[in-house]
Design a protein around this motif. Structure first.
Motif, PDB file in Angstrom:
ATOM      1  N   PRO A 198     -10.358   6.883  -7.990  1.00  0.00           N
ATOM      2  CA  PRO A 198     -10.652   6.376  -6.540  1.00  0.00           C
ATOM      3  C   PRO A 198     -11.911   5.551  -6.452  1.00  0.00           C
ATOM      4  O   PRO A 198     -12.810   5.735  -7.183  1.00  0.00           O
ATOM      5  CB  PRO A 198     -11.091   7.494  -5.724  1.00  0.00           C
ATOM      6  CG  PRO A 198     -10.283   8.729  -6.775  1.00  0.00           C
ATOM      7  CD  PRO A 198     -10.224   8.243  -8.044  1.00  0.00           C
ATOM      8  N   ARG A 210       0.667  -1.270   0.039  1.00  0.00           N
ATOM      9  CA  ARG A 210       0.078  -0.031   0.109  1.00  0.00           C
ATOM     10  C   ARG A 210       0.902   1.404  -0.049  1.00  0.00           C
ATOM     11  O   ARG A 210       1.868   1.387   0.828  1.00  0.00           O
ATOM     12  CB  ARG A 210      -0.762   0.045   1.185  1.00  0.00           C
ATOM     13  CG  ARG A 210      -1.949   1.305   1.286  1.00  0.00           C
ATOM     14  CD  ARG A 210      -2.832   1.090   2.437  1.00  0.00           C
ATOM     15  NE  ARG A 210      -3.769   2.024   2.658  1.00  0.00           N
ATOM     16  CZ  ARG A 210      -3.761   3.436   3.153  1.00  0.00           C
ATOM     17  NH1 ARG A 210      -2.610   3.535   3.787  1.00  0.00           N
ATOM     18  NH2 ARG A 210      -4.411   4.364   3.023  1.00  0.00           N
ATOM     19  N   GLU A 263      -7.423   4.408  -3.958  1.00  0.00           N
ATOM     20  CA  GLU A 263      -7.964   5.119  -2.641  1.00  0.00           C
ATOM     21  C   GLU A 263      -8.208   6.448  -2.672  1.00  0.00           C
ATOM     22  O   GLU A 263      -9.246   6.981  -2.472  1.00  0.00           O
ATOM     23  CB  GLU A 263      -7.286   4.855  -1.173  1.00  0.00           C
ATOM     24  CG  GLU A 263      -7.091   3.240  -1.036  1.00  0.00           C
ATOM     25  CD  GLU A 263      -6.511   3.118   0.560  1.00  0.00           C
ATOM     26  OE1 GLU A 263      -6.163   3.976   1.121  1.00  0.00           O
ATOM     27  OE2 GLU A 263      -6.446   1.826   0.767  1.00  0.00           O
ATOM     28  N   GLU A 264      -7.212   6.992  -3.379  1.00  0.00           N
ATOM     29  CA  GLU A 264      -6.962   8.468  -3.669  1.00  0.00           C
ATOM     30  C   GLU A 264      -6.285   9.014  -4.718  1.00  0.00           C
ATOM     31  O   GLU A 264      -5.152   8.459  -4.982  1.00  0.00           O
ATOM     32  CB  GLU A 264      -6.595   9.099  -2.253  1.00  0.00           C
ATOM     33  CG  GLU A 264      -6.843  10.526  -2.195  1.00  0.00           C
ATOM     34  CD  GLU A 264      -6.046  11.330  -1.038  1.00  0.00           C
ATOM     35  OE1 GLU A 264      -6.119  12.600  -0.985  1.00  0.00           O
ATOM     36  OE2 GLU A 264      -5.958  10.592  -0.172  1.00  0.00           O
TER      37      GLU A 264
END
Length: 211
Positions: A200, A136, A180-181
């Motif tokens: 996202p 991540r 995620e972003e």
């Protein structure tokens, strides 16, 4: 013989007399400072090794996380260790680590993962090669925009245009990118094809034998 001493209207006995004397002459605070060990993060704490270009620092670590040495042996990583460019990292079945770059971007490494940081020496925008497992990644912004990095899997080239995303590679070299972003650009590494932008909340899977 019992020794008594009057101090501030109170009677003090025995060894306490010496403490009162030290307080009166101003010696006790210095004596205590000399005898107490330095506190973590205090002025006497050892400074962290500065990160050279391309290196990363271990912020936290649990389980078995190691680097592969030149002779093939595994060397266990500890918190605050510095990983040099071109070094392979192995996280075993119980391993987990959080790594930080010089610009404070972070890479979280999960169990059963193998990756190499900065495999192309001198090309620091090439962040890492993920051979197996899950990472991540959070990329810090510079001047309001995310720092532009690139990473690789056996089947994908991933251009970092966003800030937070997850990359997974399984034993068949299939790569899944989940954002995620921000935005992440994905291109097939083995077959020609168009660049795909992943937004996202979206995921993209890249298979070895499919464009």
């Amino acid at each position: 013989m019992c020794v008594r001493f009057q101090y501030a209207g109170k009677t003090i006995r025995g060894a306490a007399l010496g403490v009162v004397f030290l307080l009166a002459c101003g010696c006790l605070p210095g004596l205590l400072r000399a005898q107490l060990p330095s506190l973590p993060g205090g002025p006497n704490a050892a400074p962290k090794t500065p990160l050279s270009d391309g290196a990363v620092r271990v912020i936290s670590q649990s389980g078995r996380v190691s680097v592969v040495r030149s002779n093939g042996d595994l060397w266990a990583l500890m918190t605050d260790d510095v990983v040099r460019p071109g070094t392979e990292i192995v996280a075993e079945a119980d391993g987990h680590a959080l790594l930080e770059l010089s610009d404070h971007s972070r890479v979280e490494v999960f169990q059963n993962s193998r990756l190499v940081f900065r495999a192309a020496h001198g090309t620091w925008k090439d962040l890492l090669d993920l051979a197996l497992g899950t990472v991540r990644i959070h990329i810090e912004k510079i001047g309001g925009l995310p720092n532009l990095y690139k990473m690789f899997s056996p089947t994908a080239i991933i251009a970092v245009r966003g800030t937070t995303f997850i990359v997974e590679v399984d034993s068949s070299s299939t790569t899944t990118v989940s954002v995620e972003e921000g935005l992440v650009s994905v291109t097939h590494r083995l077959r020609s094809g168009k660049e795909v932008m992943v937004e996202p909340g979206q995921s993209l899977t890249v298979y070895a034998n499919e464009p």
